[in-house]
Structure formats: structure tokens, C-alpha cells
Enzyme design. Structure first.
Site, PDB file in Angstrom:
ATOM      1  N   HIS A 116       0.812  -1.220   0.000  1.00  0.00           N
ATOM      2  CA  HIS A 116       0.000   0.000   0.000  1.00  0.00           C
ATOM      3  C   HIS A 116       0.843   1.266   0.000  1.00  0.00           C
ATOM      4  O   HIS A 116       0.340   2.327   0.352  1.00  0.00           O
ATOM      5  CB  HIS A 116      -0.942  -0.009   1.209  1.00  0.00           C
ATOM      6  CG  HIS A 116      -1.930  -1.138   1.155  1.00  0.00           C
ATOM      7  ND1 HIS A 116      -2.570  -1.622   2.277  1.00  0.00           N
ATOM      8  CD2 HIS A 116      -2.376  -1.888   0.124  1.00  0.00           C
ATOM      9  CE1 HIS A 116      -3.377  -2.610   1.929  1.00  0.00           C
ATOM     10  NE2 HIS A 116      -3.276  -2.807   0.627  1.00  0.00           N
ATOM     11  N   CYS A 127       3.053  16.509 -12.429  1.00  0.00           N
ATOM     12  CA  CYS A 127       4.226  15.990 -13.163  1.00  0.00           C
ATOM     13  C   CYS A 127       4.610  14.600 -12.662  1.00  0.00           C
ATOM     14  O   CYS A 127       5.565  14.008 -13.121  1.00  0.00           O
ATOM     15  CB  CYS A 127       5.407  16.962 -13.018  1.00  0.00           C
ATOM     16  SG  CYS A 127       6.113  16.991 -11.375  1.00  0.00           S
ATOM     17  N   SER A 186      -6.673  -7.442  10.055  1.00  0.00           N
ATOM     18  CA  SER A 186      -8.079  -7.843  10.209  1.00  0.00           C
ATOM     19  C   SER A 186      -8.551  -8.597   8.977  1.00  0.00           C
ATOM     20  O   SER A 186      -9.695  -9.047   8.911  1.00  0.00           O
ATOM     21  CB  SER A 186      -8.953  -6.597  10.428  1.00  0.00           C
ATOM     22  OG  SER A 186      -8.868  -5.753   9.280  1.00  0.00           O
TER      23      SER A 186
HETATM   24  C1  BV8 Z   1      -8.515  -2.066  -5.267  1.00  0.00           C
HETATM   25  C2  BV8 Z   1      -3.056   2.862   2.502  1.00  0.00           C
HETATM   26  C3  BV8 Z   1      -9.226  -2.137  -7.535  1.00  0.00           C
HETATM   27  C4  BV8 Z   1      -3.594   4.206   2.753  1.00  0.00           C
HETATM   28  C5  BV8 Z   1      -4.893   1.260   2.568  1.00  0.00           C
HETATM   29  C6  BV8 Z   1     -16.145  -4.872  -0.996  1.00  0.00           C
HETATM   30  C7  BV8 Z   1     -15.688  -6.152  -0.728  1.00  0.00           C
HETATM   31  C8  BV8 Z   1     -14.347  -6.496  -0.913  1.00  0.00           C
HETATM   32  C9  BV8 Z   1     -13.434  -5.538  -1.392  1.00  0.00           C
HETATM   33  C10 BV8 Z   1     -13.915  -4.265  -1.651  1.00  0.00           C
HETATM   34  C11 BV8 Z   1     -15.254  -3.923  -1.457  1.00  0.00           C
HETATM   35  N1  BV8 Z   1     -15.410  -2.632  -1.777  1.00  0.00           N
HETATM   36  C12 BV8 Z   1     -14.210  -2.141  -2.184  1.00  0.00           C
HETATM   37  C13 BV8 Z   1     -13.303  -3.137  -2.134  1.00  0.00           C
HETATM   38  C14 BV8 Z   1     -11.889  -3.053  -2.491  1.00  0.00           C
HETATM   39  C15 BV8 Z   1     -11.133  -2.355  -1.364  1.00  0.00           C
HETATM   40  C16 BV8 Z   1     -11.325  -3.068  -0.042  1.00  0.00           C
HETATM   41  O1  BV8 Z   1     -10.747  -4.106   0.194  1.00  0.00           O
HETATM   42  N2  BV8 Z   1     -12.156  -2.469   0.822  1.00  0.00           N
HETATM   43  C17 BV8 Z   1     -12.404  -3.076   2.134  1.00  0.00           C
HETATM   44  C18 BV8 Z   1     -12.470  -1.974   3.204  1.00  0.00           C
HETATM   45  C19 BV8 Z   1     -13.713  -3.837   2.041  1.00  0.00           C
HETATM   46  N3  BV8 Z   1      -9.738  -2.454  -1.754  1.00  0.00           N
HETATM   47  C20 BV8 Z   1      -9.199  -1.493  -2.511  1.00  0.00           C
HETATM   48  O2  BV8 Z   1      -9.807  -0.486  -2.843  1.00  0.00           O
HETATM   49  C21 BV8 Z   1      -7.793  -1.741  -3.001  1.00  0.00           C
HETATM   50  N4  BV8 Z   1      -7.732  -1.438  -4.400  1.00  0.00           N
HETATM   51  O3  BV8 Z   1      -9.240  -2.976  -4.988  1.00  0.00           O
HETATM   52  O4  BV8 Z   1      -8.403  -1.544  -6.538  1.00  0.00           O
HETATM   53  C22 BV8 Z   1      -8.618  -1.778  -8.813  1.00  0.00           C
HETATM   54  C23 BV8 Z   1      -7.914  -2.741  -9.537  1.00  0.00           C
HETATM   55  C24 BV8 Z   1      -7.391  -2.401 -10.761  1.00  0.00           C
HETATM   56  C25 BV8 Z   1      -7.523  -1.101 -11.247  1.00  0.00           C
HETATM   57  C26 BV8 Z   1      -8.200  -0.123 -10.516  1.00  0.00           C
HETATM   58  C27 BV8 Z   1      -8.756  -0.452  -9.283  1.00  0.00           C
HETATM   59  C28 BV8 Z   1      -6.814  -0.818  -2.291  1.00  0.00           C
HETATM   60  C29 BV8 Z   1      -6.748  -1.175  -0.827  1.00  0.00           C
HETATM   61  C30 BV8 Z   1      -5.643  -0.352  -0.169  1.00  0.00           C
HETATM   62  C31 BV8 Z   1      -6.261   0.786   0.601  1.00  0.00           C
HETATM   63  N5  BV8 Z   1      -5.195   1.483   1.326  1.00  0.00           N
HETATM   64  N6  BV8 Z   1      -3.909   1.894   3.188  1.00  0.00           N
HETATM   65  C32 BV8 Z   1      -3.326   4.640   4.165  1.00  0.00           C
HETATM   66  O5  BV8 Z   1      -2.755   3.872   4.974  1.00  0.00           O
HETATM   67  O6  BV8 Z   1      -3.711   5.773   4.465  1.00  0.00           O
HETATM   68  S1  BV8 Z   1      -5.750   0.064   3.415  1.00  0.00           S
HETATM   69  C33 BV8 Z   1      -5.520   0.182   5.099  1.00  0.00           C
HETATM   70  O7  BV8 Z   1      -6.172  -0.985   5.635  1.00  0.00           O
HETATM   71  C34 BV8 Z   1      -4.088   0.052   5.583  1.00  0.00           C
HETATM   72  O8  BV8 Z   1      -3.157  -0.215   4.562  1.00  0.00           O
HETATM   73  C35 BV8 Z   1      -4.163  -1.149   6.501  1.00  0.00           C
HETATM   74  O9  BV8 Z   1      -2.962  -1.792   6.617  1.00  0.00           O
HETATM   75  C36 BV8 Z   1      -5.153  -1.938   5.763  1.00  0.00           C
HETATM   76  C37 BV8 Z   1      -5.709  -3.169   6.369  1.00  0.00           C
HETATM   77  O10 BV8 Z   1      -6.011  -2.906   7.686  1.00  0.00           O
HETATM   78  P1  BV8 Z   1      -5.166  -3.751   8.764  1.00  0.00           P
HETATM   79  O11 BV8 Z   1      -3.705  -3.551   8.482  1.00  0.00           O
HETATM   80  O12 BV8 Z   1      -5.658  -5.141   8.785  1.00  0.00           O
HETATM   81  O13 BV8 Z   1      -5.486  -2.976  10.079  1.00  0.00           O
HETATM   82  P2  BV8 Z   1      -6.843  -3.083  10.923  1.00  0.00           P
HETATM   83  O14 BV8 Z   1      -6.893  -1.906  11.831  1.00  0.00           O
HETATM   84  O15 BV8 Z   1      -7.998  -3.359   9.993  1.00  0.00           O
HETATM   85  O16 BV8 Z   1      -6.655  -4.415  11.784  1.00  0.00           O
HETATM   86  C38 BV8 Z   1      -5.654  -4.461  12.787  1.00  0.00           C
HETATM   87  C39 BV8 Z   1      -5.602  -5.909  13.232  1.00  0.00           C
HETATM   88  O17 BV8 Z   1      -4.524  -6.041  14.149  1.00  0.00           O
HETATM   89  C40 BV8 Z   1      -6.867  -6.351  13.951  1.00  0.00           C
HETATM   90  O18 BV8 Z   1      -7.201  -7.661  13.497  1.00  0.00           O
HETATM   91  C41 BV8 Z   1      -6.441  -6.390  15.425  1.00  0.00           C
HETATM   92  O19 BV8 Z   1      -7.092  -7.451  16.129  1.00  0.00           O
HETATM   93  C42 BV8 Z   1      -4.970  -6.721  15.298  1.00  0.00           C
HETATM   94  N7  BV8 Z   1      -4.140  -6.213  16.399  1.00  0.00           N
HETATM   95  C43 BV8 Z   1      -4.254  -5.038  17.063  1.00  0.00           C
HETATM   96  N8  BV8 Z   1      -3.236  -4.930  17.961  1.00  0.00           N
HETATM   97  C44 BV8 Z   1      -2.473  -6.045  17.826  1.00  0.00           C
HETATM   98  C45 BV8 Z   1      -3.041  -6.871  16.838  1.00  0.00           C
HETATM   99  N9  BV8 Z   1      -2.509  -8.058  16.487  1.00  0.00           N
HETATM  100  C46 BV8 Z   1      -1.384  -8.445  17.123  1.00  0.00           C
HETATM  101  N10 BV8 Z   1      -0.772  -7.711  18.078  1.00  0.00           N
HETATM  102  C47 BV8 Z   1      -1.293  -6.515  18.455  1.00  0.00           C
HETATM  103  N11 BV8 Z   1      -0.673  -5.792  19.414  1.00  0.00           N
HETATM  104 ZN    ZN Z   2       5.085  18.565 -10.110  1.00  0.00          ZN
END
Ligand code: BV8
Ligand code: ZN
Length: 237
Positions: A116, A127, A186
Site C-alpha cells: 500500500h 508531473c 483484520s
Molecule cells: C482495489 C493505505 C481495484 C492508505 C490502505 C467490498 C468487498 C471487498 C473488497 C472491496 C469492497 N469494496 C471495495 C473493495 C476493495 C477495497 C477493499 O478491500 N475495501 C475493504 C475496506 C472492504 N480495496 C481497494 O480499494 C484496493 N484497491 O481494490 O483496486 C482496482 C484494480 C485495478 C484497477 C483499478 C482499481 C486498495 C486497498 C488499499 C487501501 N489502502 N492503506 C493509508 O494507509 O492511508 S488500506 C488500510 O487498511 C491500511 O493499509 C491497513 O494496513 C489496511 C488493512 O487494515 P489492517 O492492516 O488489517 O489494520 P486493521 O486496523 O484493519 O486491523 C488491525 C488488526 O490487528 C486487527 O485484526 C487487530 O485485532 C490486530 N491487532 C491489534 N493490535 C495487535 C493486533 N494483532 C497483534 N498484536 C497486536 N498488538
Molecule cells: Zn510537479
């Protein structure tokens, strides 16, 4: 469960690891969907999009500047360091991360596939020049390129494709590894989460390290419940 996981680790020849925000939680970086992960009243899916940036680049950059300033003040935790140590002693090791914070690299991980992007990279909206800008706080919000146009964070927003080379490397690792360790995600964001069933399909053993169950826990042969910063060091000790 830890002894079993250590056994799998010792038998593995090709290891792949997928990390999410949970691996940085113990460093003090809020996760996206857990407690404290929210910023003001916004959800990541509302701010990490081209639409939000087009509508209000200042608001989106305020969010990133807040995250950058927070990340700049924290350090990698023992979970990051354990993964760097594991890379050093494994014949074949690939680290795939959804995180944009750069903490794996700061902990010494060398082969990191950032699905990501990076919160420290910025890209001009005109640009397309992409550079590293790690000034915290940013001197002006929204920041501008030398050409005068707005720059955007060098991360992958929802609705945007993942960098092709990084994705292909991640797919290849998931399909060829014999042990796939999923840490602190997650498993809700695609296509990153698809790597987990992909590895299972290819016959890899799956270990999940998380505080709670995820939609893909059923795919894991071993689910270690607890903190990554505590479990990972035990696995490599
Ligand atoms: C794409 C960068 C197509 C930005 C991020 C419906 C169904 C399925 C998919 C989709 C849908 N609608 C849309 C989609 C696609 C969408 C998607 O998946 N949406 C989800 C929300 C449903 N995906 C996209 O849009 C992707 N692109 O599909 O493009 C395409 C293809 C070709 C041409 C054109 C288009 C792009 C996805 C990337 C988005 N960008 N981040 C930024 O950071 O600002 S995503 C963001 O979520 C972060 O990167 C993050 O890493 C990521 C996932 O979250 P997690 O890392 O899992 O973090 P989270 O908080 O959710 O969970 C934390 C976990 O840790 C928990 O389980 C918790 O229990 C655990 N935890 C907490 N503490 C601890 C721990 N575990 C161990 N130890 C601890 N101490
Ligand atoms: Zn520029």
C-alpha cells in the site's frame, strides 16, 4: 501452540509473512479498525480515497500529517525486530506489509514488499514526480511540488490498484512458500487478504498471530491469540 509454531518454523524452507496495522500497534501507532484507530470522526475508507482528496486536499493532508508526526515519534517494537531477525536466519524469507509507516525497514527488515505504498513518499498530481518527504510537521498543508501543483501521499488509496511489481512479488511468495505467517491484520482489505487463501491453496502451512479472530482465521492451521510484540520474539527464540 507456541511449541507447535516453533516446530513449523524450524521445518520451513521458504517463509512468507503478511503484516497489517496490528504489528505497529505496540509501537503506539493506532490501527485502522481497532479502538483509537479513528481520527476525529472519520473512517479510513472516507479519507484514503481520490474523491476525498479531490474534494478537500487540506483535510486529507491534515490526517496524513497527523499520522506522519505520530509515526516519527515512535520506534519499531520487538515484533518488528523479531521479523528482521527471522529474515536474517531464513534461507528464503519474504516480508509483505500493508503498512505504510516504514517501521519494518527501521527495524532492519531488508526485503519488504509494501503493498500500500509509504506515508513518507509524496507524488505530484501533475508531473508525477515521486520523492521522499519526511518533514514533520509539513511546512505547508497541502504541500506543493516544485512545479506548483498539489502533491499527494505516496500510498495506495481505496479504489486504486496496488503497485504491480509489489503485488506480483507478494503473489509469488504466497504461492511458493511452505509457511505463511499472518500478523496483525483484520484480513478485510483486498486484494492483500487474498494472499492468505492463496497460500493455503498452494499447500503452505498458515500461522495467524492476532489479538482476535478474523474472517480468515478458519484458513489458519495455527491461530496464536495475543500481541505480535510478545508472540513473535517467542517464536524466534
Ligand atoms: C482495489 C493505505 C481495484 C492508505 C490502505 C467490498 C468487498 C471487498 C473488497 C472491496 C469492497 N469494496 C471495495 C473493495 C476493495 C477495497 C477493499 O478491500 N475495501 C475493504 C475496506 C472492504 N480495496 C481497494 O480499494 C484496493 N484497491 O481494490 O483496486 C482496482 C484494480 C485495478 C484497477 C483499478 C482499481 C486498495 C486497498 C488499499 C487501501 N489502502 N492503506 C493509508 O494507509 O492511508 S488500506 C488500510 O487498511 C491500511 O493499509 C491497513 O494496513 C489496511 C488493512 O487494515 P489492517 O492492516 O488489517 O489494520 P486493521 O486496523 O484493519 O486491523 C488491525 C488488526 O490487528 C486487527 O485484526 C487487530 O485485532 C490486530 N491487532 C491489534 N493490535 C495487535 C493486533 N494483532 C497483534 N498484536 C497486536 N498488538
Ligand atoms: Zn510537479
Amino acid at each position: 501452540m507456541i511449541p507447535q509454531a516453533k516446530q513449523w518454523l524450524s521445518e520451513a524452507r521458504r517463509i512468507a509473512v503478511l503484516t497489517g496495522a496490528g504489528v505497529s500497534a505496540e509501537s503506539g501507532v493506532p490501527t485502522f479498525r481497532g479502538p483509537g484507530g479513528l481520527w476525529r470522526t472519520y473512517r479510513p475508507e472516507e479519507l484514503a480515497t481520490q474523491g476525498a482528496f479531490a474534494r478537500d486536499p487540506k483535510l486529507v493532508w491534515e490526517w496524513y500529517d497527523w499520522r506522519r508526526s505520530l509515526i516519527a515519534r515512535v520506534d519499531p517494537n520487538p515484533g518488528h525486530s523479531a521479523l528482521a531477525a527471522l529474515e536474517d536466519r531464513s534461507p528464503e524469507f519474504t516480508l509483505i506489509t500493508q503498512n505504510v509507516d516504514g517501521l519494518h525497514e527501521r527495524a532492519g527488515s531488508r526485503r519488504v514488499h509494501r503493498l500500500h505504498g509509504s506515508i513518507w513518499r509524496v507524488r505530484c498530481t501533475e508531473c508525477c514526480a515521486e520523492t521522499t518527504d519526511d518533514r514533520v510537521p509539513l511546512p505547508e498543508i497541502p504541500p506543493r511540488c516544485g512545479c506548483g501543483a498539489l502533491v499527494r501521499p505516496g500510498v495506495v488509496w481505496f479504489g486504486e490498484p496496488l503497485p504491480a511489481t509489489e503485488w506480483m512479488a507478494a503473489e509469488r511468495a504466497a504461492k511458493t512458500c511452505d509457511l505463511f505467517i499472518v500478523v496483525g491484520t483484520s484480513a478485510q482489505v483486498y486484494p492483500a487478504a487474498a494472499l492468505i487463501p492463496m497460500a493455503a491453496q498452494a499447500g503452505a502451512r498458515i500461522i495467524e498471530i492476532n489479538m482476535e479472530d478474523t474472517p480468515l482465521s478458519g484458513v489458519a492451521g495455527l491461530s496464536l491469540r495475543g500481541k505480535a510484540g510478545e508472540i513473535l520474539p517467542q517464536l524466534i527464540s
